[in-house]
Design a protein around this motif. Structure first.
Motif, PDB file in Angstrom:
ATOM      1  N   MET A   1      69.828   3.115  63.233  1.00 26.69           N
ATOM      2  CA  MET A   1      68.921   3.635  62.350  1.00 26.69           C
ATOM      3  C   MET A   1      67.503   3.474  63.034  1.00 26.69           C
ATOM      4  O   MET A   1      67.243   2.462  63.092  1.00 26.69           O
ATOM      5  CB  MET A   1      69.140   3.246  60.907  1.00 26.69           C
ATOM      6  N   SER A   2      66.875   4.676  63.260  1.00 30.59           N
ATOM      7  CA  SER A   2      65.355   4.597  63.642  1.00 30.59           C
ATOM      8  C   SER A   2      64.502   4.747  62.558  1.00 30.59           C
ATOM      9  O   SER A   2      64.754   5.251  61.401  1.00 30.59           O
ATOM     10  CB  SER A   2      65.278   5.660  64.666  1.00 30.59           C
ATOM     11  N   ASN A   3      63.284   4.124  62.750  1.00 29.89           N
ATOM     12  CA  ASN A   3      62.246   4.423  61.745  1.00 29.89           C
ATOM     13  C   ASN A   3      61.109   5.304  62.640  1.00 29.89           C
ATOM     14  O   ASN A   3      60.853   4.512  63.772  1.00 29.89           O
ATOM     15  CB  ASN A   3      61.521   3.039  61.239  1.00 29.89           C
ATOM     16  N   LEU A   4      60.468   6.234  62.097  1.00 29.88           N
ATOM     17  CA  LEU A   4      59.418   6.836  62.805  1.00 29.88           C
ATOM     18  C   LEU A   4      58.359   7.196  61.686  1.00 29.88           C
ATOM     19  O   LEU A   4      58.625   7.583  60.625  1.00 29.88           O
ATOM     20  CB  LEU A   4      59.856   8.403  63.218  1.00 29.88           C
ATOM     21  N   THR A   5      57.165   7.298  62.132  1.00 28.94           N
ATOM     22  CA  THR A   5      56.003   7.597  61.271  1.00 28.94           C
ATOM     23  C   THR A   5      55.860   9.219  61.012  1.00 28.94           C
ATOM     24  O   THR A   5      56.833   9.772  61.741  1.00 28.94           O
ATOM     25  CB  THR A   5      54.838   7.203  61.674  1.00 28.94           C
ATOM     26  N   VAL A   6      55.229   9.658  60.307  1.00 26.70           N
ATOM     27  CA  VAL A   6      55.353  11.026  59.992  1.00 26.70           C
ATOM     28  C   VAL A   6      54.859  11.790  61.146  1.00 26.70           C
ATOM     29  O   VAL A   6      55.467  12.738  61.386  1.00 26.70           O
ATOM     30  CB  VAL A   6      54.433  11.262  58.484  1.00 26.70           C
ATOM     31  N   ALA A   7      53.880  11.283  61.756  1.00 18.80           N
ATOM     32  CA  ALA A   7      53.067  11.748  62.706  1.00 18.80           C
ATOM     33  C   ALA A   7      54.289  11.960  64.012  1.00 18.80           C
ATOM     34  O   ALA A   7      54.416  12.974  64.669  1.00 18.80           O
ATOM     35  CB  ALA A   7      51.810  11.073  63.367  1.00 18.80           C
ATOM     36  N   GLU A   8      54.963  10.758  64.205  1.00 19.12           N
ATOM     37  CA  GLU A   8      56.091  10.486  65.433  1.00 19.12           C
ATOM     38  C   GLU A   8      57.161  12.087  65.115  1.00 19.12           C
ATOM     39  O   GLU A   8      57.633  12.524  65.932  1.00 19.12           O
ATOM     40  CB  GLU A   8      56.489   9.392  65.483  1.00 19.12           C
ATOM     41  N   ALA A   9      57.580  11.815  63.588  1.00 22.46           N
ATOM     42  CA  ALA A   9      58.538  12.650  63.394  1.00 22.46           C
ATOM     43  C   ALA A   9      58.101  13.945  63.429  1.00 22.46           C
ATOM     44  O   ALA A   9      58.845  15.048  64.096  1.00 22.46           O
ATOM     45  CB  ALA A   9      59.017  12.797  61.964  1.00 22.46           C
ATOM     46  N   ARG A  10      56.800  14.463  63.316  1.00 18.14           N
ATOM     47  CA  ARG A  10      56.145  15.829  63.336  1.00 18.14           C
ATOM     48  C   ARG A  10      56.395  16.272  64.990  1.00 18.14           C
ATOM     49  O   ARG A  10      56.798  17.224  65.271  1.00 18.14           O
ATOM     50  CB  ARG A  10      54.869  15.785  62.799  1.00 18.14           C
ATOM     51  N   ASP A  11      55.893  15.346  65.757  1.00 19.05           N
ATOM     52  CA  ASP A  11      55.714  15.300  67.191  1.00 19.05           C
ATOM     53  C   ASP A  11      57.092  15.547  67.824  1.00 19.05           C
ATOM     54  O   ASP A  11      57.238  16.306  68.775  1.00 19.05           O
ATOM     55  CB  ASP A  11      54.890  14.381  67.844  1.00 19.05           C
ATOM     56  N   GLN A  12      57.988  14.909  67.463  1.00 18.97           N
ATOM     57  CA  GLN A  12      59.450  14.837  68.029  1.00 18.97           C
ATOM     58  C   GLN A  12      60.384  15.780  67.243  1.00 18.97           C
ATOM     59  O   GLN A  12      61.591  15.397  67.139  1.00 18.97           O
ATOM     60  CB  GLN A  12      59.967  13.440  68.180  1.00 18.97           C
ATOM     61  N   ALA A  14      62.059  18.377  66.826  1.00 15.45           N
ATOM     62  CA  ALA A  14      63.347  19.083  67.342  1.00 15.45           C
ATOM     63  C   ALA A  14      64.380  17.941  67.949  1.00 15.45           C
ATOM     64  O   ALA A  14      65.294  18.033  67.823  1.00 15.45           O
ATOM     65  CB  ALA A  14      63.009  20.044  68.546  1.00 15.45           C
ATOM     66  N   GLU A  15      63.625  17.084  68.554  1.00 16.98           N
ATOM     67  CA  GLU A  15      64.457  16.062  69.286  1.00 16.98           C
ATOM     68  C   GLU A  15      65.260  15.092  68.194  1.00 16.98           C
ATOM     69  O   GLU A  15      66.314  14.866  68.242  1.00 16.98           O
ATOM     70  CB  GLU A  15      63.627  15.189  70.126  1.00 16.98           C
ATOM     71  N   ILE A  16      64.439  14.797  67.181  1.00 13.08           N
ATOM     72  CA  ILE A  16      65.372  13.993  65.963  1.00 13.08           C
ATOM     73  C   ILE A  16      66.038  14.591  65.163  1.00 13.08           C
ATOM     74  O   ILE A  16      66.934  14.293  64.626  1.00 13.08           O
ATOM     75  CB  ILE A  16      64.038  13.368  65.044  1.00 13.08           C
ATOM     76  N   LEU A  17      65.812  16.220  65.220  1.00 10.78           N
ATOM     77  CA  LEU A  17      66.762  16.895  64.675  1.00 10.78           C
ATOM     78  C   LEU A  17      68.084  16.930  65.443  1.00 10.78           C
ATOM     79  O   LEU A  17      69.188  16.785  64.567  1.00 10.78           O
ATOM     80  CB  LEU A  17      66.269  18.608  64.483  1.00 10.78           C
ATOM     81  N   ASN A  18      67.977  16.896  66.618  1.00 15.15           N
ATOM     82  CA  ASN A  18      69.413  17.180  67.435  1.00 15.15           C
ATOM     83  C   ASN A  18      69.788  15.693  67.412  1.00 15.15           C
ATOM     84  O   ASN A  18      71.288  15.549  67.295  1.00 15.15           O
ATOM     85  CB  ASN A  18      68.934  17.427  68.915  1.00 15.15           C
ATOM     86  N   ARG A  26      70.800   8.198  61.736  1.00 10.54           N
ATOM     87  CA  ARG A  26      70.083   8.312  60.619  1.00 10.54           C
ATOM     88  C   ARG A  26      68.378   7.980  61.039  1.00 10.54           C
ATOM     89  O   ARG A  26      68.499   6.850  61.489  1.00 10.54           O
ATOM     90  CB  ARG A  26      70.664   7.522  59.652  1.00 10.54           C
ATOM     91  N   ILE A  27      67.757   8.543  60.869  1.00  8.88           N
ATOM     92  CA  ILE A  27      66.323   8.368  60.902  1.00  8.88           C
ATOM     93  C   ILE A  27      65.589   8.400  59.736  1.00  8.88           C
ATOM     94  O   ILE A  27      65.270   9.283  59.039  1.00  8.88           O
ATOM     95  CB  ILE A  27      65.793   9.709  61.813  1.00  8.88           C
ATOM     96  N   ALA A  38      64.573  10.500  54.605  1.00  9.10           N
ATOM     97  CA  ALA A  38      65.780  10.302  55.700  1.00  9.10           C
ATOM     98  C   ALA A  38      66.216  11.723  56.341  1.00  9.10           C
ATOM     99  O   ALA A  38      66.577  12.754  55.412  1.00  9.10           O
ATOM    100  CB  ALA A  38      66.700   9.413  55.474  1.00  9.10           C
ATOM    101  N   LEU A  39      66.343  11.702  57.582  1.00  9.60           N
ATOM    102  CA  LEU A  39      67.126  12.687  58.177  1.00  9.60           C
ATOM    103  C   LEU A  39      68.297  12.536  58.740  1.00  9.60           C
ATOM    104  O   LEU A  39      68.412  11.388  59.462  1.00  9.60           O
ATOM    105  CB  LEU A  39      66.086  13.212  59.411  1.00  9.60           C
ATOM    106  N   VAL A  40      69.286  13.095  58.296  1.00  9.05           N
ATOM    107  CA  VAL A  40      70.885  12.650  58.352  1.00  9.05           C
ATOM    108  C   VAL A  40      71.608  13.967  58.753  1.00  9.05           C
ATOM    109  O   VAL A  40      71.056  14.998  58.455  1.00  9.05           O
ATOM    110  CB  VAL A  40      71.558  12.154  57.103  1.00  9.05           C
ATOM    111  N   SER A  41      72.772  13.702  59.361  1.00  6.51           N
ATOM    112  CA  SER A  41      73.722  15.045  59.693  1.00  6.51           C
ATOM    113  C   SER A  41      74.107  15.533  58.270  1.00  6.51           C
ATOM    114  O   SER A  41      74.134  14.958  57.208  1.00  6.51           O
ATOM    115  CB  SER A  41      74.686  14.678  60.541  1.00  6.51           C
ATOM    116  N   ILE A  42      74.534  16.803  58.479  1.00  6.65           N
ATOM    117  CA  ILE A  42      75.239  17.331  57.365  1.00  6.65           C
ATOM    118  C   ILE A  42      76.547  16.742  57.048  1.00  6.65           C
ATOM    119  O   ILE A  42      76.763  16.615  55.600  1.00  6.65           O
ATOM    120  CB  ILE A  42      75.683  18.910  57.863  1.00  6.65           C
TER     121      ILE A  42
END
Length: 92
Positions: A1-12, A14-18, A26-27, A38-42
């Protein structure tokens, strides 16, 4: 599981969605070192929702298994009205 800041998530995004959708990763998105979302798969989301449904069903079955005396409709309406009066007003 990865942790990202809001800024990192915004910048990346498309990548984190994939990564979540196809890599089943799980991000966690954090703001000021606090977990916010958290961003997780369907598939993960559907599994979580299925678990919630099972828990809700078990709880409902427990409640329905208890014998309960009938409650007058007027009493129910009065209680609901009292609860609504206690709730803070929503801003439009």
């Amino acid at each position: 599981m990865s942790n990202l800041t809001v800024a990192e998530a915004r910048d990346q995004f498309a990548e984190i969605l994939n990564r979540a959708a196809y890599g089943k990763e799980r991000i966690i998105v954090m703001r000021r070192n606090k977990k916010m979302a958290a961003l997780v798969s369907i598939e993960d989301l559907e599994a979580l929702e299925a678990l919630e449904d099972q828990l809700d069903t078990r709880e409902a079955e427990k409640v329905l298994a208890k014998p309960m005396a009938p409650v007058a409709w007027d009493k129910v309406k009065a209680e609901l009205k009292a609860r609504r009066a206690k709730q803070p007003k929503k801003k439009a």
